[in-house]
Design a protein around this motif. Structure first.
Motif, PDB file in Angstrom:
ATOM      1  N   VAL A 130       4.302   2.229  44.860  1.00 47.35           N
ATOM      2  CA  VAL A 130       3.760   0.874  44.712  1.00 47.35           C
ATOM      3  C   VAL A 130       2.266   0.905  44.960  1.00 47.35           C
ATOM      4  N   ASP A 131       1.545   0.087  44.221  1.00 41.28           N
ATOM      5  CA  ASP A 131       0.109  -0.090  44.395  1.00 41.28           C
ATOM      6  C   ASP A 131      -0.110  -1.537  44.813  1.00 41.28           C
ATOM      7  N   GLN A 132      -0.449  -1.730  46.086  1.00 36.13           N
ATOM      8  CA  GLN A 132      -0.583  -3.088  46.598  1.00 36.13           C
ATOM      9  C   GLN A 132      -1.787  -3.820  46.027  1.00 36.13           C
ATOM     10  N   ARG A 133      -2.796  -3.090  45.562  1.00 40.28           N
ATOM     11  CA  ARG A 133      -3.975  -3.753  45.022  1.00 40.28           C
ATOM     12  C   ARG A 133      -3.695  -4.422  43.683  1.00 40.28           C
ATOM     13  N   SER A 134      -2.926  -3.755  42.832  1.00 41.72           N
ATOM     14  CA  SER A 134      -2.651  -4.311  41.507  1.00 41.72           C
ATOM     15  C   SER A 134      -1.249  -4.891  41.374  1.00 41.72           C
ATOM     16  N   GLY A 135      -0.400  -4.675  42.381  1.00 38.63           N
ATOM     17  CA  GLY A 135       0.968  -5.171  42.300  1.00 38.63           C
ATOM     18  C   GLY A 135       1.861  -4.341  41.394  1.00 38.63           C
ATOM     19  N   THR A 136       1.499  -3.088  41.157  1.00 34.32           N
ATOM     20  CA  THR A 136       2.264  -2.211  40.268  1.00 34.32           C
ATOM     21  C   THR A 136       3.411  -1.559  41.039  1.00 34.32           C
ATOM     22  N   ILE A 137       4.587  -1.505  40.423  1.00 36.64           N
ATOM     23  CA  ILE A 137       5.762  -0.865  41.005  1.00 36.64           C
ATOM     24  C   ILE A 137       6.326   0.111  39.978  1.00 36.64           C
ATOM     25  N   VAL A 138       6.490   1.368  40.359  1.00 44.65           N
ATOM     26  CA  VAL A 138       7.051   2.395  39.473  1.00 44.65           C
ATOM     27  C   VAL A 138       8.212   3.067  40.208  1.00 44.65           C
ATOM     28  N   MET A 139       9.362   3.131  39.548  1.00 45.56           N
ATOM     29  CA  MET A 139      10.551   3.750  40.136  1.00 45.56           C
ATOM     30  C   MET A 139      11.004   4.924  39.290  1.00 45.56           C
ATOM     31  N   GLY A 140      11.425   5.981  39.940  1.00 48.41           N
ATOM     32  CA  GLY A 140      11.985   7.125  39.237  1.00 48.41           C
ATOM     33  C   GLY A 140      13.424   6.857  38.830  1.00 48.41           C
ATOM     34  N   GLU A 141      13.909   7.666  37.900  1.00 49.40           N
ATOM     35  CA  GLU A 141      15.251   7.426  37.369  1.00 49.40           C
ATOM     36  C   GLU A 141      16.344   7.727  38.386  1.00 49.40           C
ATOM     37  N   ASP A 142      16.053   8.478  39.466  1.00 53.22           N
ATOM     38  CA  ASP A 142      17.060   8.848  40.450  1.00 53.22           C
ATOM     39  C   ASP A 142      17.103   7.901  41.642  1.00 53.22           C
ATOM     40  N   VAL A 143      16.378   6.792  41.583  1.00 51.53           N
ATOM     41  CA  VAL A 143      16.367   5.838  42.693  1.00 51.53           C
ATOM     42  C   VAL A 143      17.733   5.154  42.784  1.00 51.53           C
ATOM     43  N   ARG A 144      18.256   5.093  43.992  1.00 47.79           N
ATOM     44  CA  ARG A 144      19.534   4.421  44.243  1.00 47.79           C
ATOM     45  C   ARG A 144      19.363   3.433  45.381  1.00 47.79           C
ATOM     46  N   ILE A 145      20.167   2.371  45.377  1.00 51.25           N
ATOM     47  CA  ILE A 145      20.086   1.348  46.409  1.00 51.25           C
ATOM     48  C   ILE A 145      21.498   0.954  46.831  1.00 51.25           C
ATOM     49  N   SER A 146      21.699   0.812  48.146  1.00 49.68           N
ATOM     50  CA  SER A 146      22.994   0.401  48.655  1.00 49.68           C
ATOM     51  C   SER A 146      23.120  -1.117  48.607  1.00 49.68           C
ATOM     52  N   ARG A 147      24.320  -1.591  48.773  1.00 52.89           N
ATOM     53  CA  ARG A 147      24.564  -3.035  48.723  1.00 52.89           C
ATOM     54  C   ARG A 147      23.857  -3.698  49.900  1.00 52.89           C
ATOM     55  N   VAL A 148      23.070  -4.739  49.606  1.00 57.84           N
ATOM     56  CA  VAL A 148      22.260  -5.369  50.637  1.00 57.84           C
ATOM     57  C   VAL A 148      22.045  -6.835  50.265  1.00 57.84           C
ATOM     58  N   ALA A 149      21.859  -7.683  51.281  1.00 58.81           N
ATOM     59  CA  ALA A 149      21.564  -9.101  51.072  1.00 58.81           C
ATOM     60  C   ALA A 149      20.112  -9.349  51.447  1.00 58.81           C
ATOM     61  N   VAL A 150      19.396 -10.138  50.628  1.00 57.87           N
ATOM     62  CA  VAL A 150      17.970 -10.372  50.821  1.00 57.87           C
ATOM     63  C   VAL A 150      17.684 -11.855  50.746  1.00 57.87           C
ATOM     64  N   SER A 151      16.852 -12.340  51.657  1.00 61.06           N
ATOM     65  CA  SER A 151      16.353 -13.715  51.610  1.00 61.06           C
ATOM     66  C   SER A 151      14.847 -13.658  51.704  1.00 61.06           C
ATOM     67  N   GLN A 152      14.173 -14.436  50.847  1.00 60.84           N
ATOM     68  CA  GLN A 152      12.715 -14.370  50.802  1.00 60.84           C
ATOM     69  C   GLN A 152      12.164 -15.757  50.559  1.00 60.84           C
ATOM     70  N   GLY A 153      11.111 -16.123  51.328  1.00 64.13           N
ATOM     71  CA  GLY A 153      10.457 -17.415  51.160  1.00 64.13           C
ATOM     72  C   GLY A 153       8.959 -17.248  51.263  1.00 64.13           C
ATOM     73  N   ASN A 154       8.215 -18.220  50.747  1.00 63.40           N
ATOM     74  CA  ASN A 154       6.755 -18.148  50.728  1.00 63.40           C
ATOM     75  C   ASN A 154       6.157 -19.236  51.591  1.00 63.40           C
ATOM     76  N   LEU A 155       5.133 -18.880  52.343  1.00 69.22           N
ATOM     77  CA  LEU A 155       4.384 -19.831  53.155  1.00 69.22           C
ATOM     78  C   LEU A 155       3.015 -20.012  52.519  1.00 69.22           C
ATOM     79  N   THR A 156       2.677 -21.266  52.127  1.00 73.24           N
ATOM     80  CA  THR A 156       1.414 -21.554  51.473  1.00 73.24           C
ATOM     81  C   THR A 156       0.561 -22.432  52.384  1.00 73.24           C
ATOM     82  N   ILE A 157      -0.663 -21.989  52.652  1.00 71.81           N
ATOM     83  CA  ILE A 157      -1.617 -22.749  53.456  1.00 71.81           C
ATOM     84  C   ILE A 157      -2.730 -23.224  52.538  1.00 71.81           C
ATOM     85  N   ARG A 158      -2.964 -24.542  52.508  1.00 68.61           N
ATOM     86  CA  ARG A 158      -3.968 -25.108  51.620  1.00 68.61           C
ATOM     87  C   ARG A 158      -5.079 -25.735  52.448  1.00 68.61           C
ATOM     88  N   ILE A 159      -6.323 -25.337  52.161  1.00 67.24           N
ATOM     89  CA  ILE A 159      -7.508 -25.900  52.804  1.00 67.24           C
ATOM     90  C   ILE A 159      -8.484 -26.282  51.705  1.00 67.24           C
TER      91      ILE A 159
END
Length: 370
Positions: A260-289
């Motif tokens: 991953v490249d945090q500066r450009s937001g690029t994500i590259v995965m190889g063909e052998d990447v595996r992931i186990s069963r998982v639950a994810v929750s995600q929320g955004n906090l926005t501060i406006r000034i």
């Protein structure tokens, strides 16, 4: 951005799946480095002349005045006690890479970089500069007109710069004067150093070389090295053996990686990447000034003054996101991508989610952040 990520990941999955289905073996010359066949770094300290008032200020860079005095004295010009104040010269460091088996008279590309307070090297000419290696010996001499990769312009009250005008290159700007002492013909064993050490890949290289020669001529010594016995190859010279070996095709083994490249937001995965069963929750906090200053004026013909009154509007918004989403166990890259796409988040949020999945032990791949 949120809608774009699923499409990008799906395209990535399709591309890698097609590549996996039609895996093409790679030539050994693209996988390994041959022992002794290497380049050498060169560096020198020189002077660039002919600049249009963009050189070093000699009061701020006294080393430029020193090298200019030494150069003029070598040319027979006596400058003892003279004061220099030109702005058309600049002190530079010259770097180059001496390729393997370079012979005397061969041209070499060089890179020139300012080390003083010069603002641009555009239009400058590098004066004859010797280039030294790590042993202190001179192996090449550089000279020529600099091709700078930037643009600089200025006026009375403003200036603009694009690129880096204080660095440039001279194609074929150096000439090799001394050859590196290395006799390939005296080698009895040639070692192949893998650019990406891996035991499986090294074993395949050993098998491919032995199969090509029809006898046991190669042996894997570790994950990054395969040794080849030149005598057993029955080739006229080590050069002939290397020329045959480097074109042997091998299918390398690749580690599962997520980059991953945090500066450009690029994500590259190889063909052998595996992931186990998982639950994810995600929320955004926005501060406006928001700043909205107001101008207060006095009544007409009154002695008051016009003043600017600051006014700031602030707010905090919490986006609950999509709740708790389940990412199923993926046995292929397309399944992993499909599971991550179900979250429907932006690339920068996806990077944070991948970090959290890895921390939970559910991401079975090497995670590289650049």
């Amino acid at each position: 951005m949120t809608r774009l990520l699923p499409s990008l990941l799906l395209c990535l999955a399709a591309t890698l799946a097609a590549a996996a289905a039609a895996a093409t073996p790679i030539r050994l010359k693209d996988l390994v480095e041959f022992d002794g066949v290497r380049s050498n770094e060169l560096v020198g300290y020189g002077l660039v002349v002919g600049l249009n008032g963009t050189g070093d200020g000699l009061r701020n860079a006294p080393f430029t005045e020193e090298i200019m005095s030494n150069m003029l004295e070598r040319l027979g010009v006596n400058v003892t006690g003279e004061q220099f104040r030109p702005r058309n010269v600049a002190a530079v460091l010259v770097t180059a890479r001496l390729p393997p088996f370079a012979r005397a008279g061969s041209p070499v590309d060089v890179t020139v970089s300012a080390i003083g307070d010069a603002t641009s090297l555009l239009g400058g000419t590098l004066v004859m500069t010797p280039l030294n290696a790590a042993d202190g010996e001179i192996y090449a001499v550089a000279q020529g007109t600099i091709i700078a990769g930037g643009i600089a312009a200025e006026g009375e009250a403003a200036s603009v710069t694009m690129g880096v005008p204080t660095s440039g290159s001279i194609p074929a700007g150096a000439t090799v004067e001394r050859e590196v002492a290395f006799d390939l013909g005296d080698l009895s064993t040639v070692r192949l150093a893998l650019r990406s050490p891996d035991f499986t890949t090294a074993g395949r290289i050993e098998q491919a070389i032995n199969a090509d020669f029809g006898r046991a001529v190669a042996v894997m010594t570790d994950a990054g090295t395969v040794a080849v016995d030149i005598a057993r190859t029955d080739m006229p010279s080590p050069a002939h053996a290397i020329g045959r070996i480097e074109n042997i095709l091998v299918e390398p083994e690749r580690r599962a990686r997520v980059v991953v490249d945090q500066r450009s937001g690029t994500i590259v995965m190889g063909e052998d990447v595996r992931i186990s069963r998982v639950a994810v929750s995600q929320g955004n906090l926005t501060i406006r000034i928001e700043e909205a200053p107001a101008v207060v004026q006095p009544n007409p013909f009154s002695p008051g003054e016009t003043v600017v009154v600051p006014r700031t509007e602030t707010g905090i918004t919490l986006d609950p996101g999509t709740g708790l989403a389940e990412v199923g166990e993926g046995t292929s890259l397309s399944e992993v991508v499909a599971g991550l796409n179900a979250l429907g988040v932006a690339p920068y949020d996806m990077i944070d989610i991948l970090k959290s999945i890895r921390a939970a032990g559910a991401l079975h791949a090497e995670f590289i952040v650049r």
